[in-house]
Write an enzyme that holds these catalytic residues in place. Structure first.
Site, PDB file in Angstrom:
ATOM      1  N   PHE A  97       0.860  -1.186   0.000  1.00 35.11           N
ATOM      2  CA  PHE A  97       0.000   0.000   0.000  1.00 35.11           C
ATOM      3  C   PHE A  97       0.892   1.230   0.000  1.00 35.11           C
ATOM      4  CE2 PHE A  97      -2.550   3.404   1.850  1.00 35.11           C
ATOM      5  CZ  PHE A  97      -3.689   3.312   1.069  1.00 35.11           C
ATOM      6  N   LYS A 103       3.086   9.977   9.031  1.00 37.14           N
ATOM      7  CA  LYS A 103       2.082   9.311   9.856  1.00 37.14           C
ATOM      8  C   LYS A 103       2.288   9.331  11.358  1.00 37.14           C
ATOM      9  CE  LYS A 103      -0.651   5.996   7.335  1.00 37.14           C
ATOM     10  NZ  LYS A 103      -1.876   6.677   7.706  1.00 37.14           N
ATOM     11  N   ASP A 141       9.350   2.323   1.427  1.00 37.63           N
ATOM     12  CA  ASP A 141       8.209   3.068   1.966  1.00 37.63           C
ATOM     13  C   ASP A 141       8.075   2.684   3.442  1.00 37.63           C
ATOM     14  OD1 ASP A 141       5.714   3.845   2.856  1.00 37.63           O
ATOM     15  OD2 ASP A 141       4.647   3.287   1.024  1.00 37.63           O
TER      16      ASP A 141
HETATM   17  C1  LIG Z   1       2.994   1.930   3.738  1.00 36.23           C
HETATM   18  C2  LIG Z   1       2.133   3.124   3.494  1.00 36.23           C
HETATM   19  N1  LIG Z   1       2.508   4.013   2.547  1.00 36.23           N
HETATM   20  C3  LIG Z   1       1.772   5.119   2.295  1.00 36.23           C
HETATM   21  C4  LIG Z   1       0.614   5.379   2.988  1.00 36.23           C
HETATM   22  C5  LIG Z   1      -0.162   6.634   2.684  1.00 36.23           C
HETATM   23  O1  LIG Z   1       0.028   7.550   3.707  1.00 36.23           O
HETATM   24  P1  LIG Z   1      -0.970   8.796   3.896  1.00 36.23           P
HETATM   25  O2  LIG Z   1      -2.274   8.221   4.380  1.00 36.23           O
HETATM   26  O3  LIG Z   1      -0.299   9.643   4.921  1.00 36.23           O
HETATM   27  O4  LIG Z   1      -1.102   9.458   2.573  1.00 36.23           O
HETATM   28  C6  LIG Z   1       0.178   4.487   3.974  1.00 36.23           C
HETATM   29  C7  LIG Z   1      -1.061   4.745   4.712  1.00 36.23           C
HETATM   30  O5  LIG Z   1      -1.519   3.965   5.515  1.00 36.23           O
HETATM   31  C8  LIG Z   1       0.955   3.330   4.238  1.00 36.23           C
HETATM   32  O6  LIG Z   1       0.588   2.438   5.158  1.00 36.23           O
END
Ligand SMILES: Cc1ncc(COP(=O)(O)O)c(C=O)c1O
Length: 264
Positions: free
Chosen positions: A140, A254, A225
């Site tokens: 994700f 986050k 990520d």
């Molecule tokens: C691994 C990962 N990357 C990116 C995101 C996207 O982050 P945001 O909700 O701050 O846009 C998330 C959101 O849960 C995530 O878990």
């Protein structure tokens, strides 16, 4: 402490029904206050929050040092655009750099934006002929169109096509499949070192090392990520530090503490 609020949970739910687009499923509860691991609704009922803000509230609800730092900052300078310098931002970039693998930070507003920036960086770095990025099933990377395209989960793609071109998907943990996907147009590999949404999937032993090797052999950027795993959640500052594999690019977000250089 009082939990008085103008509206009951039922009235708040009605307000949402009328004015808020219902794209998220929500509990029929109006939260009015939080403290540590506990939250209260407008009826005064207390809940234990085992799921604080999808990982955003890394230090729980309203930890006093964070509350004080934020209050002090908004009372001093509430917003500083990119046309100026501000010491706190420089110090935070320094901390991130010193606790990871050096280099410089780019600041933006969300995990999705951080991944968008990484994707743009990979394409800019590699020149116009190399644009493909390998990502992983079950991963994700965000909800913008580009990061939705990078997210190899068909349920997020439904009805949105055509997606942004250039993403190819490999099974998480399968280095051979990654090797087979690399061609002259590939510029990067983007992966969560531990998948979050995918169900807290730890990669098989040696998998991230194989990706590092493939990236080096083919001059690809290896981009981790760590929006879900970064800043202490897995017991190291960053999850990659468990695996002895250093990426070229790291994306973070986050946690409410992320904006505060005062956090030790
Ligand atoms: C691994 C990962 N990357 C990116 C995101 C996207 O982050 P945001 O909700 O701050 O846009 C998330 C959101 O849960 C995530 O878990």
């Amino acid at each position: 402490m009082t939990t008085a609020t103008a509206l009951s949970s039922t009235d708040t739910v009605d307000l949402f029904k009328k004015y808020v687009i219902p794209n998220y499923e929500r509990y029929p509860v109006n939260l009015v206050r939080g403290e540590g691991s506990q939250v209260w609704d407008s009826e005064g009922k207390r809940y234990l929050d085992f799921f604080p803000g999808w990982g955003c509230n890394l230090l729980g609800h309203c930890p006093p040092p964070i509350v004080e730092a934020v209050q002090e900052q908004v009372a001093t300078l509430i917003h500083v655009p990119n046309t100026w310098h501000i010491e706190a931002q420089g110090r935070w970039a320094q901390l991130l750099s010193e606790r990871s693998f050096g280099g410089q930070a780019f600041f933006c507003n969300s995990g999705a934006e951080a991944n968008e920036a990484a994707i743009k960086l990979a394409r800019l770095h590699s020149g116009p002929d190399r644009y493909k990025i390998i990502t992983f099933e079950g991963g994700f990377h965000g909800r913008t169109l580009c990061t939705t395209s990078a997210t190899a989960q068909p349920k997020y793609h439904e009805g949105l096509g055509p997606l942004v071109a250039g993403f190819v998907y490999a099974p998480f943990g399968d280095a051979e499949a990654v090797a087979n996907l690399i061609d002259d147009q590939t510029c990067a590999i983007l992966i969560e070192p531990i998948q979050g949404e995918g169900g807290v999937q730890v990669p098989p032993v040696g998998f991230l090392q194989s990706l590092r090797q493939l990236a080096d052999e083919h001059q690809l950027l290896l981009m981790f990520d760590e929006v879900q795993t970064g800043c202490g959640r897995t017991g190291q500052w960053f999850a990659y530090q468990h695996f002895g594999v250093t990426p070229d690019v790291l994306t973070l977000e986050k946690r409410s503490a992320a904006a505060s250089p005062a956090v030790p």
